[in-house]
Design an enzyme around this catalytic site. Structure first.
Site, PDB file in Angstrom:
ATOM      1  N   GLU A 211       0.888  -1.175   0.000  1.00  0.00           N
ATOM      2  CA  GLU A 211       0.000   0.000   0.000  1.00  0.00           C
ATOM      3  C   GLU A 211       0.918   1.215   0.000  1.00  0.00           C
ATOM      4  O   GLU A 211       1.479   1.594   1.024  1.00  0.00           O
ATOM      5  CB  GLU A 211      -0.897  -0.015   1.250  1.00  0.00           C
ATOM      6  CG  GLU A 211      -1.828  -1.211   1.361  1.00  0.00           C
ATOM      7  CD  GLU A 211      -3.021  -1.133   0.420  1.00  0.00           C
ATOM      8  OE1 GLU A 211      -3.048  -0.229  -0.442  1.00  0.00           O
ATOM      9  OE2 GLU A 211      -3.907  -1.994   0.530  1.00  0.00           O
ATOM     10  N   CYS A 245      -2.007   9.263   2.867  1.00  0.00           N
ATOM     11  CA  CYS A 245      -1.541   8.704   1.591  1.00  0.00           C
ATOM     12  C   CYS A 245      -2.512   8.970   0.450  1.00  0.00           C
ATOM     13  O   CYS A 245      -2.102   9.011  -0.714  1.00  0.00           O
ATOM     14  CB  CYS A 245      -1.282   7.208   1.723  1.00  0.00           C
ATOM     15  SG  CYS A 245      -2.725   6.237   2.207  1.00  0.00           S
TER      16      CYS A 245
END
Length: 463
Positions: A211, A245
């Site tokens: 990720e 993010c």
């Protein structure tokens, strides 16, 4: 430390064969146990996240705790169904056979978490690992050391080391862990470190979930409600001081709308994160470390030297590691601030003449983790979706796609590999095993030697 890590790893390698036999009832009990442990440690978690990131109690509750609780509840509700072998279609070669997919645990898994959402981003993959019947070793970030200590305490008090263990430490600890032949590695962090993790995993042919991040754009056309778009982008960009993010990294906007957008954005930022003209540090977080503070401060200054215009904000306080929200216009594609993920409260704005220009700009860069479309035109929405690629996409909102466990969350290429949350996380920590139960009337004998060439025409038609 290396010896302790190896000792725990060996314990888990032995125990994984027992753990794989557990049924949904046993795994659900473990998930409930984890939730109870988190609930009991709530006050410690609030204090730790305030120390690490100056997160308010409200923000910690919503983005860290409630998110985690919802994911546990979803797994508890769905796990029995996820674990059942799935019957699939047949072919002529196994016409009378039973064909099923079994979901078996991968085994011993390593979960390496980042510092920006230090609780949520370690608990989310752990939930999936438990649901899938795995052992796990956790490595929280040393930058969010207060939260890491609480996580270590929760795990140590809730699980035996042979099932789930937690190791605190710096990059050396991560390096020691990555040398071991895990059955799966789940890493959340930067693309640069993701490459290191993948290289280490390749030496043991270990499967990985990465990720990562990247420069997630927000595209705004002239059909949207500009005020609402600015409010949503201001929240998505500035929550957790921009250290998210999937935060909108930059804005691509129709050139006619730039000034109005900047006005709406600054009003929204002022309303949410300022108090009588001063930053409200009860709701606005701090930068995680001096190193990150200096990086962001340098990026802003260099962007201005290279021609960007500082439209809003820019005040910094190195003592409290605070960088006030920043809006930059007249930003070019070559500007230094467009060469890396910002990961802070800085929003560059780039104008476009037509929508195709914006699409081409996005496609000229690595595929982002998220893409945000602000448009009331269904035609434009579909055009952007069909002509770009990203890990996930929101239309007329930001961040919210991560909150639905029925959607896969993950990147593509440089923004990540694999998906998490809900059934996607369960599958990520499982091996999908093909099983054929052949019947007494199997037809495979027809193709055994000696070969009957007369059968070929019939078999061709049958296939």
């Amino acid at each position: 430390m290396d010896q302790k890590i190896k000792s725990v790893f060996d314990l888990q390698q032995k125990y994984k064969f027992e753990l794989r036999k557990t049924d949904s009832k046993t795994r659900i009990a473990k998930l409930k146990k984890l939730k109870q442990a988190l609930e009991s440690a709530e006050e410690e978690i609030y204090v730790a996240l305030d120390k690490d990131l100056r997160k308010s109690k409200f923000e910690t509750a919503v983005t860290e705790l409630f998110f985690t609780y919802a994911e546990i509840d979803h797994a508890i509700k769905k796990l029995s169904g996820w674990m059942k072998p799935k019957s699939v279609g047949k072919t002529m070669s196994n016409l009378f056979a039973g064909n099923k997919i079994y979901y078996e645990p991968k085994g011993v898994c390593l979960i390496i978490a980042p510092w920006n959402y230090p609780l949520q981003l370690i608990m989310s993959p752990l939930i999936s690992a438990i649901a899938a019947g795995n052992c796990a070793i956790l490595k929280p970030s040393e930058l969010s050391n207060s939260t890491a200590s609480v996580i270590h305490k929760i795990i140590s008090n809730t699980f035996e080391e042979r099932e789930i263990a937690c190791f605190e430490g710096d990059a050396e600890t991560s390096t020691s862990l990555l040398k071991l032949p895990f059955d799966h590695i789940f890493f959340t962090g930067s693309t640069a470190i993701g490459k290191i993790v993948m290289e280490a995993a390749a030496k043991n042919l270990t499967s990985v979930t990465l990720e990562l991040g990247g420069k997630s754009p927000a595209i705004i056309d002239d059909s949207c409600d500009l005020k609402k778009a600015a409010e949503k982008i201001a929240w998505g960009k500035l929550v957790n001081a921009g250290q998210t993010c999937i935060a909108p990294d930059y804005v691509l906007i129709d050139e006619k709308l730039e000034k109005e957008f900047v006005s709406h954005f600054t009003v929204a930022a002022d309303k949410m994160f300022f108090n009588y003209g001063k930053i409200n540090d009860e709701v606005f977080g701090k930068i995680i470390s001096e190193k990150q503070f200096n990086r962001l401060d340098g990026l802003i200054k260099k962007a201005v030297i290279e021609g960007a215009i500082l439209e809003f904000g820019g005040e910094t306080n190195p003592e409290s590691l605070t960088i006030n929200p920043v809006v930059l216009t007249s930003v070019s594609a070559e500007n230094s601030i467009m060469q890396e993920e910002i990961f802070g409260p800085v929003l560059p704005i780039i104008k476009y003449k037509n929508l195709q220009n914006a699409i081409d700009f996005v496609n000229s860069k690595d595929k982002p983790l998220a893409l945000y479309i602000f448009s009331d035109s269904a035609k434009n929405q579909e055009k952007i979706i069909n002509e770009t690629s990203s890990g996930g996409t929101c239309v007329n909102d930001v961040l919210v796609h991560i909150s639905n466990p029925n959607l896969p969350f993950g990147g593509v290429n440089s923004s990540g590999i694999g998906s998490s949350h809900g059934i996607f996380g369960f599958k990520n920590f499982s091996h999908e095993r093909a099983v054929v139960f052949q019947s007494k009337f199997g037809m495979t004998k027809m193709i055994y030697p000696p070969y009957n060439l007369g059968l070929l025409k019939w078999l061709k038609k049958l296939m």
